[in-house]
Design an enzyme around this catalytic site. Structure first.
Site, mmCIF file in Angstrom:
data_model
loop_
_atom_site.group_PDB
_atom_site.id
_atom_site.type_symbol
_atom_site.label_atom_id
_atom_site.label_comp_id
_atom_site.label_asym_id
_atom_site.label_seq_id
_atom_site.Cartn_x
_atom_site.Cartn_y
_atom_site.Cartn_z
ATOM 1 N N VAL A 63 1.048 -1.086 0.075
ATOM 2 C CA VAL A 63 -0.087 -0.454 -0.008
ATOM 3 C C VAL A 63 0.535 1.573 -0.135
ATOM 4 O O VAL A 63 0.553 2.771 -0.146
ATOM 5 C CB VAL A 63 -0.960 -0.197 1.469
ATOM 6 C CG1 VAL A 63 -2.149 -0.882 1.194
ATOM 7 C CG2 VAL A 63 -0.477 -0.317 2.619
ATOM 8 N N TYR A 154 2.863 6.428 15.431
ATOM 9 C CA TYR A 154 2.093 5.966 15.640
ATOM 10 C C TYR A 154 0.952 6.567 15.324
ATOM 11 O O TYR A 154 0.013 6.781 14.138
ATOM 12 C CB TYR A 154 1.960 4.289 16.132
ATOM 13 C CG TYR A 154 0.684 3.382 15.723
ATOM 14 C CD1 TYR A 154 0.448 2.929 14.983
ATOM 15 C CD2 TYR A 154 -0.294 3.626 16.674
ATOM 16 C CE1 TYR A 154 -0.526 1.925 14.666
ATOM 17 C CE2 TYR A 154 -1.550 2.825 16.425
ATOM 18 C CZ TYR A 154 -1.817 1.664 15.635
ATOM 19 O OH TYR A 154 -2.202 1.424 15.299
HETATM 20 P P1 NAI Z 1 -1.628 -7.055 12.127
HETATM 21 O O1 NAI Z 1 0.131 -6.912 11.701
HETATM 22 O O2 NAI Z 1 -2.171 -8.588 12.174
HETATM 23 O O3 NAI Z 1 -1.788 -7.343 10.571
HETATM 24 C C1 NAI Z 1 -1.492 -6.414 9.847
HETATM 25 C C2 NAI Z 1 -1.779 -6.588 8.207
HETATM 26 O O4 NAI Z 1 -1.135 -6.086 7.819
HETATM 27 C C3 NAI Z 1 -1.186 -8.793 7.948
HETATM 28 O O5 NAI Z 1 -1.641 -8.750 6.958
HETATM 29 C C4 NAI Z 1 -0.188 -7.260 7.354
HETATM 30 O O6 NAI Z 1 1.034 -8.013 5.654
HETATM 31 C C5 NAI Z 1 -0.764 -5.992 6.208
HETATM 32 N N1 NAI Z 1 0.389 -5.097 5.632
HETATM 33 C C6 NAI Z 1 1.653 -4.662 6.506
HETATM 34 N N2 NAI Z 1 1.749 -3.149 5.662
HETATM 35 C C7 NAI Z 1 1.232 -3.908 4.609
HETATM 36 C C8 NAI Z 1 2.066 -3.398 3.408
HETATM 37 N N3 NAI Z 1 2.997 -2.491 3.020
HETATM 38 N N4 NAI Z 1 0.561 -3.117 2.404
HETATM 39 C C9 NAI Z 1 -0.086 -4.636 2.480
HETATM 40 N N5 NAI Z 1 -0.549 -4.654 3.988
HETATM 41 C C10 NAI Z 1 0.599 -4.803 4.065
HETATM 42 O O7 NAI Z 1 -2.489 -5.988 12.288
HETATM 43 P P2 NAI Z 1 -4.129 -5.933 13.152
HETATM 44 O O8 NAI Z 1 -3.898 -5.909 14.527
HETATM 45 O O9 NAI Z 1 -4.601 -6.721 12.127
HETATM 46 O O10 NAI Z 1 -4.361 -4.158 12.268
HETATM 47 C C11 NAI Z 1 -5.193 -3.443 11.463
HETATM 48 C C12 NAI Z 1 -5.383 -2.884 11.609
HETATM 49 O O11 NAI Z 1 -5.749 -2.073 12.508
HETATM 50 C C13 NAI Z 1 -4.096 -1.439 11.259
HETATM 51 O O12 NAI Z 1 -4.202 -0.319 10.570
HETATM 52 C C14 NAI Z 1 -3.681 -1.291 12.976
HETATM 53 O O13 NAI Z 1 -3.186 0.247 12.985
HETATM 54 C C15 NAI Z 1 -5.293 -1.201 13.173
HETATM 55 N N6 NAI Z 1 -4.914 -1.621 14.804
HETATM 56 C C16 NAI Z 1 -4.943 -2.080 15.644
HETATM 57 C C17 NAI Z 1 -4.996 -2.368 16.702
HETATM 58 C C18 NAI Z 1 -5.540 -3.988 17.259
HETATM 59 O O14 NAI Z 1 -5.344 -3.271 18.867
HETATM 60 N N7 NAI Z 1 -4.730 -5.040 17.047
HETATM 61 C C19 NAI Z 1 -5.557 -1.309 17.543
HETATM 62 C C20 NAI Z 1 -5.802 -0.425 16.617
HETATM 63 C C21 NAI Z 1 -5.491 -0.194 15.684
#
Ligand code: NAI
Length: 258
Positions: A63, A154
């Site tokens: 992305v 972040y």
């Molecule tokens: P995660 O680390 O489990 O999943 C993130 C996904 O994004 C992974 O599948 C990864 O391969 C993909 N990714 C990373 N960089 C990428 C790139 N350059 N291009 C395409 N895909 C890419 O994280 P999670 O927890 O599922 O987070 C998802 C969203 O939710 C993020 O935006 C995170 O900041 C947000 N979030 C998560 C929280 C939590 O407690 N887990 C709390 C608040 C927000």
């Protein structure tokens, strides 16, 4: 709420919150394009969706790269014929005090979390505007509403997502397109769990990662338990249906940000 006949795209859909949202949209009837940096996990999510009897195709995307994002949107439209719902969820985190933060640390987090949401939204609008219909859901965070120590970069990236969402929502409001931010609180994905997750990094002396995870849930969350990817999926399905909700940053955080 039904999404039959709609096509959805979820970035970072290979695991965690993105996977929960992709599954929920599919269960509501949408065809789902699952895009991730990691093709293998995108394939796994797509296979889980297909096992539900729904249509899904995996795609590779970075992305942060405009060429990669534009190719993704073109491929999704050639595969499914349209794009109705886009969930810009891909995100990364790192933990550093502001003193220790390098310009590279800053740029890396901003590139995925803020620039990535911008590039995806711009490309998605390119195919939504001519059809005068679209639902864009940008996954921000409660860290986009309040600051947290050691997460200044972040938090800055997530404040950016919420500001961007609000502004773009106004630009396209008269064109049948809504743009909202979904703000998770604490979800037990790889971002929190494991040695490299927040609960692993924020351990107290002698504490295991599992104990740290329990402590964070109990001390930070009024409800005492973390939210789930399924919780995020429920809000995504609502926003994918809602016609008159736009420009909002909605927390699913069990009262964390109150
Ligand atoms: P995660 O680390 O489990 O999943 C993130 C996904 O994004 C992974 O599948 C990864 O391969 C993909 N990714 C990373 N960089 C990428 C790139 N350059 N291009 C395409 N895909 C890419 O994280 P999670 O927890 O599922 O987070 C998802 C969203 O939710 C993020 O935006 C995170 O900041 C947000 N979030 C998560 C929280 C939590 O407690 N887990 C709390 C608040 C927000």
């Amino acid at each position: 709420m039904q999404l039959n006949g709609k096509t959805a795209l979820v970035t970072g859909g290979g695991r965690g919150i993105g996977q929960g949202i992709a599954l929920a949209l599919a269960e509501a009837g949408a065809d789902v394009a699952v895009a991730d940096l990691d093709t293998d996990i995108a394939r796994e999510t797509s296979a889980r969706i297909e096992a539900l009897g729904c249509h899904s195709t995996p795609f590779q995307v970075d992305v942060t790269d405009s060429g990669s994002v534009n190719k993704l949107i073109g491929d999704v439209v050639s595969t499914f014929g349209q794009l109705d719902i886009a969930v810009n969820n891909a995100g990364i985190i790192s933990i550093k005090s502001v003193d220790a933060l390098s310009a590279e640390d800053w740029d890396q987090v901003m590139a995925v979390n803020a620039r990535g949401v911008f590039l995806c939204t711009q490309a998605e609008l390119g195919v939504m505007r001519p059809r005068q219909f679209g639902r864009i859901i940008n996954v921000a965070s409660i860290a986009g509403k309040i600051g947290f120590p050691d997460l200044s970069h972040y938090s800055a990236s997530k404040f950016a997502v919420i500001g961007f969402t609000n502004a773009v929502a106004k630009e396209v409001a008269a064109e049948g397109i809504t743009v909202n931010a979904l703000c998770p609180g604490i979800v037990g994905t790889g971002m929190w769990r494991g040695e490299d997750g927040l609960s692993g990094r924020w351990r107290q002396p002698g504490e295991s990662e599992a104990e740290s995870w329990e402590r964070h849930q109990k001390t930070l969350l009024p409800q005492g338990v973390a939210q789930t990817p399924e919780d995020m999926g429920q809000l995504a399905v609502y926003l994918a249906n809602a016609e008159h909700v736009t420009g909002q940053a909605i927390a699913v955080d069990g009262g964390f940000s109150l």
